[in-house]
Design a protein around this motif. Structure first.
Motif, PDB file in Angstrom:
ATOM      1  N   ALA A  65       0.928  -1.056   0.006  1.00 14.65           N
ATOM      2  CA  ALA A  65       0.061  -0.113  -0.190  1.00 14.65           C
ATOM      3  C   ALA A  65       0.932   1.310  -0.159  1.00 14.65           C
ATOM      4  O   ALA A  65       0.403   2.293  -0.817  1.00 14.65           O
ATOM      5  CB  ALA A  65      -0.910  -0.120   1.037  1.00 14.65           C
ATOM      6  N   ALA A  66       1.994   1.194   0.633  1.00 10.34           N
ATOM      7  CA  ALA A  66       2.728   2.378   0.932  1.00 10.34           C
ATOM      8  C   ALA A  66       3.430   2.691  -0.478  1.00 10.34           C
ATOM      9  O   ALA A  66       3.702   3.861  -0.951  1.00 10.34           O
ATOM     10  CB  ALA A  66       3.988   2.457   1.821  1.00 10.34           C
ATOM     11  N   ARG A  67       3.957   1.394  -1.371  1.00 10.10           N
ATOM     12  CA  ARG A  67       4.372   1.651  -2.576  1.00 10.10           C
ATOM     13  C   ARG A  67       3.475   2.240  -3.533  1.00 10.10           C
ATOM     14  O   ARG A  67       3.861   3.225  -4.293  1.00 10.10           O
ATOM     15  CB  ARG A  67       5.129   0.461  -2.988  1.00 10.10           C
ATOM     16  N   ALA A  68       2.319   1.784  -3.350  1.00 10.21           N
ATOM     17  CA  ALA A  68       1.216   2.023  -4.384  1.00 10.21           C
ATOM     18  C   ALA A  68       0.813   3.583  -4.146  1.00 10.21           C
ATOM     19  O   ALA A  68       0.417   4.194  -5.107  1.00 10.21           O
ATOM     20  CB  ALA A  68       0.057   1.018  -4.028  1.00 10.21           C
ATOM     21  N   ILE A  69       0.680   4.045  -3.198  1.00  8.30           N
ATOM     22  CA  ILE A  69       0.115   5.378  -2.636  1.00  8.30           C
ATOM     23  C   ILE A  69       1.091   6.409  -3.222  1.00  8.30           C
ATOM     24  O   ILE A  69       0.693   7.470  -3.571  1.00  8.30           O
ATOM     25  CB  ILE A  69       0.022   5.591  -1.435  1.00  8.30           C
ATOM     26  N   SER A  70       2.260   5.918  -3.549  1.00 11.43           N
ATOM     27  CA  SER A  70       3.209   7.039  -4.052  1.00 11.43           C
ATOM     28  C   SER A  70       3.608   7.020  -5.590  1.00 11.43           C
ATOM     29  O   SER A  70       4.239   7.849  -6.352  1.00 11.43           O
ATOM     30  CB  SER A  70       4.674   6.940  -3.403  1.00 11.43           C
ATOM     31  N   GLU A  71       2.751   6.021  -6.391  1.00 10.67           N
ATOM     32  CA  GLU A  71       2.928   5.948  -7.846  1.00 10.67           C
ATOM     33  C   GLU A  71       2.447   7.193  -8.377  1.00 10.67           C
ATOM     34  O   GLU A  71       1.434   7.665  -8.176  1.00 10.67           O
ATOM     35  CB  GLU A  71       2.236   4.720  -8.294  1.00 10.67           C
ATOM     36  N   PHE A  72       3.207   7.506  -9.673  1.00  7.99           N
ATOM     37  CA  PHE A  72       2.727   8.573 -10.411  1.00  7.99           C
ATOM     38  C   PHE A  72       3.116   8.372 -12.116  1.00  7.99           C
ATOM     39  O   PHE A  72       2.240   8.431 -12.581  1.00  7.99           O
ATOM     40  CB  PHE A  72       3.570   9.803  -9.912  1.00  7.99           C
TER      41      PHE A  72
END
Length: 264
Positions: free
Chosen positions: A199-206
């Motif tokens: 979730a932490a990796r996903a929330i920062s995806e751009f």
């Protein structure tokens, strides 16, 4: 007889490098967090578009973590317990989303989800759309976050002694019964850590999101849009709120990853 203390230069080097690393990470973040005033932060949070984008980021990253839990747990168990030809290749494939540029991820997903591809045509016929939808965002976030979940849970399964499973099987338990009664309860902490990391990796995806689904707008895309349109003043408050969400996730990660004695 008193021994003469010897000063080791390497100790000084480790202290200096530690300071540089911590300062390199914290200094820009502290500056960004402290530059917006409380009024700026309050106005940003009162903006309905900001709240919607942050909530969409949290929701889609949570969905990506949940999907990773259901499809990644059995796969991680296979990688942890079974030896088969090409295993190293499969493990390398799992790590590909970590290494390849993320705009490439977006282009690759659109390549198979477009109407010119047989899979995209089938998805279109059943009403599944990827381009510019929440479904597309979740697909991208699952793609980039899944390796973090699989690797974390795989390590957790590998730490569980095989003899416990062998004893359970020798007593007549089935493979599924052994997994849900023995392995799963012992690996729950690794699964929780994997979910949070995903979730932490996903929330920062751009990079992949702006290609697949610029709208509806998640928080990183909104930060980028406000920066390019209005500059730092209007992008920093949104970035601060997103940092606080990410910080909360990582604090949670640290708490659940502590051994039981330390957590108590």
């Amino acid at each position: 007889m008193q021994t003469k203390k010897y000063f080791d230069p390497f100790l000084m080097l480790t202290v200096f490098c530690s300071f540089v690393v911590v300062a390199f990470i914290l200094f820009p973040l502290i500056e960004m967090v402290t530059q917006p005033s409380l009024q700026d932060l309050k106005e940003a949070l009162q903006d309905r578009d900001v709240r919607r984008s942050i909530w969409l980021s949290v929701y889609t990253s949570g969905m990506a973590a949940l999907i990773s839990f259901f499809i990644g747990t059995p796969f991680a168990y296979v990688l942890a317990r079974k030896a088969f030809p090409g295993k190293k290749l499969v493990e390398s494939v799992i790590d590909l989303p970590i290494m390849i540029p993320h705009p490439v991820v977006g282009i690759a997903i659109l390549g198979v989800a477009g109407k010119n591809h047989w899979l995209g045509e089938m998805m279109h016929q059943v009403g599944i759309q990827i381009m510019g939808t929440t479904t597309g965002i979740v697909a991208v976030l699952t793609f980039v976050g899944l390796p973090f979940y699989v690797n974390s849970v795989k390590t957790g399964f590998e730490s569980i002694p095989r003899r416990l499973e062998n004893v359970s099987r020798s007593l007549g338990a089935s493979m599924s019964g052994t997994f849900f009664r023995i392995t799963f309860p012992l690996a729950w902490r690794a699964m929780l850590v994997g979910i949070i990391m995903c979730a932490a990796r996903a929330i920062s995806e751009f990079g992949a999101i702006v290609i697949v689904a610029y709208h509806p707008m998640i928080a990183p895309v909104m930060i980028y849009e406000r920066f390019t349109a209005y500059g730092l003043k209007y992008s920093q408050p949104v970035a601060v709120w997103l940092i606080l969400v990410c910080l909360l996730l990582f604090l949670l990660l640290r708490v659940v990853s502590l051994p039981k004695k330390e957590a108590a």
